[in-house]
Enzyme design. Structure first.
Site, PDB file in Angstrom:
ATOM      1  N   ARG A  74      24.125  31.960 -33.906  1.00 25.47           N
ATOM      2  CA  ARG A  74      24.906  32.350 -35.169  1.00 25.47           C
ATOM      3  C   ARG A  74      26.167  33.373 -34.783  1.00 25.47           C
ATOM      4  O   ARG A  74      27.183  33.236 -35.372  1.00 25.47           O
ATOM      5  CB  ARG A  74      23.919  33.502 -35.911  1.00 25.47           C
ATOM      6  N   ILE A 126      29.411  34.411 -44.476  1.00 23.82           N
ATOM      7  CA  ILE A 126      28.500  33.559 -43.852  1.00 23.82           C
ATOM      8  C   ILE A 126      27.214  34.231 -44.594  1.00 23.82           C
ATOM      9  O   ILE A 126      26.927  35.430 -44.802  1.00 23.82           O
ATOM     10  CB  ILE A 126      28.188  33.543 -42.435  1.00 23.82           C
ATOM     11  N   SER A 127      26.249  33.335 -45.218  1.00 18.64           N
ATOM     12  CA  SER A 127      25.092  33.886 -45.917  1.00 18.64           C
ATOM     13  C   SER A 127      24.164  34.635 -45.015  1.00 18.64           C
ATOM     14  O   SER A 127      23.991  34.567 -43.975  1.00 18.64           O
ATOM     15  CB  SER A 127      24.295  32.599 -46.488  1.00 18.64           C
ATOM     16  N   GLN A 128      23.310  35.546 -45.765  1.00 24.31           N
ATOM     17  CA  GLN A 128      22.154  36.103 -45.120  1.00 24.31           C
ATOM     18  C   GLN A 128      21.334  35.127 -44.521  1.00 24.31           C
ATOM     19  O   GLN A 128      20.866  34.278 -45.040  1.00 24.31           O
ATOM     20  CB  GLN A 128      21.527  37.097 -46.130  1.00 24.31           C
TER      21      GLN A 128
END
Length: 223
Positions: free
Chosen positions: A47, A73-75
């Site tokens: 990530r 950027i999503s959780q």
């Protein structure tokens, strides 16, 4: 030399442990146990390679992060939940609307056969394509454009995932979904619901609300 997948691996494992714990306590989603293939993909995908330099130290926190151009950027937990809800099989062809930084596409690519991903913001789409190529994701196909219209030349898709919120389910995406396919999409304005759209063999659809969420709005071409 340590590879991108090996670097910060312990942080990824801790991130996934937190995702597993959150799934267990978030009973309202109906998914207390996530698919091990999804968790394995998130243990593998680096990530930190997908976030801006000033966010890299926070890459494995269970929180959304800014990636520029007003996007995020999503959780990690939401990435895991949405991927799990797709119920992917090896060899599936997946459409993603909203490439962003490319992280969700990489997670999908670890499980599915081919991933087609569309980003409307040119700078984000080009950066994501470069990152995905550098990391060896040859089964991810990228495009700059209006995701509301889908990717008709590559349709139909076994699964579709939308990572920004329209105020309604785009008809073109339903049309491009295979019969028996699934679409995971946040829908709404100030109040949003994560939904699963299941397409029946006769072309009809069944919509299931999963959990309240908060995504950036789906951006459209100015026409």
């Amino acid at each position: 030399m340590i590879s991108a997948q090996e670097f910060r691996a312990e942080e990824r494992h801790k991130m996934v442990e937190e995702v597993v714990w959150l799934a267990r306590v978030a009973a309202e989603t109906g998914r207390p146990v996530l698919d091990e293939r999804v968790l394995a993909a998130m243990r593998k995908v680096p990530r930190h390679e997908f976030v801006p330099a000033d966010q890299k130290r926070l890459a494995y926190r269970n929180r959304p992060l800014p990636i520029g151009e007003g996007q995020t950027i999503s959780q990690p937990y939401i990435v895991a939940l949405m991927t799990d809800l797709l119920q992917l099989e090896p060899g599936d062809k997946v459409l993603e609307i909203g490439t962003g930084c490319g992280y969700q596409a990489a997670v999908l690519a670890e499980i599915a056969g081919e991933v087609y991903t569309i980003e409307i913001i040119d700078s984000l789409g080009r950066a994501a394509a470069a990152t995905l190529k550098r990391l060896g994701y040859a089964n991810v196909h990228t495009r700059i454009g209006d995701g509301y219209k889908g990717w008709p030349e590559a349709a139909p898709f076994d699964a579709i995932i939308v990572t920004a919120a329209p105020d309604h389910i785009p008809p073109a995406l339903v049309e491009q979904l295979k019969p028996t396919g699934r679409m995971v999409i946040p829908v709404g304005g100030l109040s949003q619901e994560l939904m699963v759209v299941k397409k029946n063999a006769d072309g009809s659809t069944l919509n299931e609300q999963i959990v309240p969420v908060r995504f950036v709005p789906l951006t459209r071409d100015k026409e």
